[in-house]
Design an enzyme around this catalytic site. Sequence first.
Site, PDB file in Angstrom:
ATOM      1  N   LYS A 186      10.375  -2.598   4.162  1.00 23.12           N
ATOM      2  CA  LYS A 186      10.906  -3.925   3.853  1.00 23.12           C
ATOM      3  C   LYS A 186      12.432  -3.872   3.659  1.00 23.12           C
ATOM      4  O   LYS A 186      13.005  -2.776   3.560  1.00 23.12           O
ATOM      5  CB  LYS A 186      10.210  -4.447   2.591  1.00 23.12           C
ATOM      6  N   ASN A 200       8.805  -3.447  -3.593  1.00 24.01           N
ATOM      7  CA  ASN A 200       7.985  -2.243  -3.452  1.00 24.01           C
ATOM      8  C   ASN A 200       8.140  -1.550  -2.104  1.00 24.01           C
ATOM      9  O   ASN A 200       7.324  -0.717  -1.725  1.00 24.01           O
ATOM     10  CB  ASN A 200       6.517  -2.537  -3.804  1.00 24.01           C
ATOM     11  N   HIS A 251       5.251  -1.942   3.487  1.00 21.05           N
ATOM     12  CA  HIS A 251       3.983  -2.625   3.776  1.00 21.05           C
ATOM     13  C   HIS A 251       3.116  -1.720   4.644  1.00 21.05           C
ATOM     14  O   HIS A 251       3.623  -1.034   5.524  1.00 21.05           O
ATOM     15  CB  HIS A 251       4.242  -3.926   4.543  1.00 21.05           C
ATOM     16  N   GLU A 273      -1.758  -7.496  12.718  1.00 21.41           N
ATOM     17  CA  GLU A 273      -0.340  -7.261  12.396  1.00 21.41           C
ATOM     18  C   GLU A 273       0.380  -6.549  13.546  1.00 21.41           C
ATOM     19  O   GLU A 273       1.539  -6.876  13.843  1.00 21.41           O
ATOM     20  CB  GLU A 273      -0.229  -6.472  11.088  1.00 21.41           C
TER      21      GLU A 273
HETATM   22  P1  DAT Z   1       0.126  -4.670  -0.572  1.00 18.86           P
HETATM   23  O1  DAT Z   1       1.548  -4.814  -0.116  1.00 18.86           O
HETATM   24  O2  DAT Z   1      -0.063  -3.445  -1.413  1.00 18.86           O
HETATM   25  O3  DAT Z   1      -0.877  -4.769   0.557  1.00 18.86           O
HETATM   26  P2  DAT Z   1      -0.671  -7.388  -1.289  1.00 18.86           P
HETATM   27  O4  DAT Z   1      -1.113  -7.553   0.128  1.00 18.86           O
HETATM   28  O5  DAT Z   1      -1.638  -7.756  -2.365  1.00 18.86           O
HETATM   29  O6  DAT Z   1      -0.184  -5.883  -1.582  1.00 18.86           O
HETATM   30  O7  DAT Z   1       0.639  -8.243  -1.545  1.00 18.86           O
HETATM   31  C1  DAT Z   1       1.656  -8.289  -0.564  1.00 18.86           C
HETATM   32  C2  DAT Z   1       2.990  -8.187  -1.258  1.00 18.86           C
HETATM   33  O8  DAT Z   1       3.149  -9.296  -2.142  1.00 18.86           O
HETATM   34  C3  DAT Z   1       3.163  -6.964  -2.147  1.00 18.86           C
HETATM   35  O9  DAT Z   1       3.534  -5.820  -1.425  1.00 18.86           O
HETATM   36  C4  DAT Z   1       4.222  -7.423  -3.098  1.00 18.86           C
HETATM   37  C5  DAT Z   1       3.912  -8.903  -3.269  1.00 18.86           C
HETATM   38  N1  DAT Z   1       3.109  -9.124  -4.480  1.00 18.86           N
HETATM   39  C6  DAT Z   1       1.810  -8.780  -4.661  1.00 18.86           C
HETATM   40  N2  DAT Z   1       1.384  -9.131  -5.892  1.00 18.86           N
HETATM   41  C7  DAT Z   1       2.446  -9.721  -6.491  1.00 18.86           C
HETATM   42  C8  DAT Z   1       2.662 -10.298  -7.766  1.00 18.86           C
HETATM   43  N3  DAT Z   1       1.700 -10.360  -8.690  1.00 18.86           N
HETATM   44  N4  DAT Z   1       3.890 -10.808  -8.045  1.00 18.86           N
HETATM   45  C9  DAT Z   1       4.872 -10.763  -7.125  1.00 18.86           C
HETATM   46  N5  DAT Z   1       4.734 -10.233  -5.900  1.00 18.86           N
HETATM   47  C10 DAT Z   1       3.543  -9.719  -5.591  1.00 18.86           C
HETATM   48 MG    MG Z   2      -1.420  -6.361   1.752  1.00 19.18          MG
END
Ligand code: DAT
Ligand code: MG
Length: 149
Positions: free
Chosen positions: A9, A112, A115, A126
Amino acid sequence: MERTFIAIKPDGVQRGLVSEIVSRFERKGYKLVAIKLVVPSKQFAEKHYHDLKERPFFSGLCDFLSSGPVLAMVIKSPHVIKYGRKLIGATDPSKSEPGTIRGDLAVVVVRNIIHGSDGPETAKDEIALWFQPKELVSYTSNEEKWIYG
Ligand code: DAT
Ligand code: MG
């Protein structure tokens, strides 16, 4: 063989972590079949994260993903979807294990740095969203017999 979509990212790119992160997948033995730097539009980011559109952080997340260059890649290997996620670590870096990419290199969930597709269906979708079929390179790596036996 599985293929998965991985993206560094904008925070990971801006922090100069591209080579560190790509090298973790390379050293594992995963085969890189596509890689490019792109600045996604907000609309494109919304497509990428469409599953999360009801979440309160959706708009901020899409603003962030479209805020600068993203390093998009496709890697190919047996077990790469699930184990790739393991190498990445838990979504919230404060809960990611040390030794994982997020555990070692990130601090908070909104930054974080990486992805990774979370399953075979999302990997397929994707890869199709981010890459044209002709951008996926087919080649034999000389290391394969040493990695797979
Ligand atoms: P991942 O990236 O581990 O697959 P995800 O698909 O649940 O996680 O969420 C996508 C992204 O959204 C994640 O990398 C960071 C953001 N995100 C997830 N939960 C969040 C939260 N509670 N508050 C803010 N951003 C969040
Ligand atoms: Mg995800």
